[in-house]
Design a protein around this motif. Structure first.
Motif: not given
Length: 300
Positions: A149-162
């Protein structure tokens, strides 16, 4: 006497045909007996009846298994659903992201489908949906991590941290940094952002507030989320305290006229305060997962 002789002759004359017939009878024993005409006609008709065509016999029902035909592509292991309702089946599904042009899916190295036409798809790594994120008008791809009833989704991304050195390699929602330890090198971190949907409804941010509204009809989930909210408050206060102590320590270290030479002890005091949010954040995430699991079990 003459009368007796005449009577003998008459008797002999009457018996002669019978005697002749008795003498001829043994010679007819080797012949077939005479059959009446009615029986002879029935005998002639029987072979004709047996020669009439018979209807073909019906085969008995067989219980042996029927050999399976080759599996067509429509019965393969991966499903790809389009927005118009069409569903394709494929053995191999690849995501192509060319430098120039739009991204697309390649099915069995033959069929090419633009991502804008896709509603969901499956591949070796899991089940994905194409949807619009909250406060956004562009579609994106989310991986489905849990169904209920509560389905979980996710998105993975790579971020530049300096660039440069940073002692904090971990990001929010389970993200972590890599490739940036040392001086002068670029730093990146992988960030996993989580979402949920209730009863296959719109995608929402996985926040304590949104979950509290979605699970308002389950007392156990509400209690766990209230505890998670407290952990979130303590985490925020810990971050503020750690940042303040470290900032004071850096100010003292860079101003030798007041604190003398060397690193200020406040910097070392700020390290434990920086660890506290990590511990509290882990407990907060654990309460959120338990609240979701409890809600899904209660709806089964």
């Amino acid at each position: 006497m003459t009368f007796r002789f005449c009577l003998f002759l008459m008797t002999l004359g009457a018996a002669t045909p019978t005697a002749v017939l008795a003498q001829n009878t043994p010679r007819e024993l080797n012949t077939l007996p005479t059959v009446p005409d009615s029986a002879r006609r029935q005998t002639r008709q029987q072979p004709q009846l047996s020669q009439q065509p018979q209807p073909p016999a019906q085969p008995a029902p067989s219980t042996a298994p029927v050999p399976a035909s080759p599996i067509p592509s429509e019965n393969s292991k991966f499903a790809v659903g389009l927005k118009n309702g069409t569903v394709y089946r494929a053995y191999d599904v690849e995501t192509k992201q060319p430098i120039f042009g739009r991204s697309y899916l390649l099915l069995d190295d033959q069929r090419r489908i633009d991502l804008s036409e896709i509603s969901f798809y499956e591949d070796e790594s899991g089940h994905y949906v194409r949807t619009v994120l909250p406060k956004s008008s562009r579609e994106t791809t989310l991986r489905r991590d849990r169904v209920g009833r509560l389905s979980l989704y996710s998105q993975t991304s790579t971020q530049y941290a300096g660039s440069g050195y940073s002692p904090f390699g971990y990001g929010r929602y389970g993200g972590y940094g890599y490739g940036g330890y040392g001086y002068g090198g670029p730093m990146y971190r992988t960030v996993k952002t989580e979402y949920f949907s209730k009863d296959n409804g719109p995608i929402q941010d996985l926040s304590v507030r949104n979950l509290s509204i979605a699970t308002a009809d389950n007392a156990g989930s509400v209690a766990l989320l209230m505890q998670a909210r407290k952990y979130q408050t303590f985490t925020t206060l810990s971050y503020i305290a750690a940042a303040g102590v470290v900032a004071a320590g850096l100010f003292s270290t860079l101003n030798p006229g007041q604190s003398g030479s060397g690193i200020s002890p406040l910097i070392y005091a700020g390290i434990p305060l920086a660890i506290v949010p990590i511990v509290l954040g882990s407990k907060q995430q654990q309460n959120i997962k338990q609240a979701i699991s409890l809600y899904n079990r209660g709806s089964e």
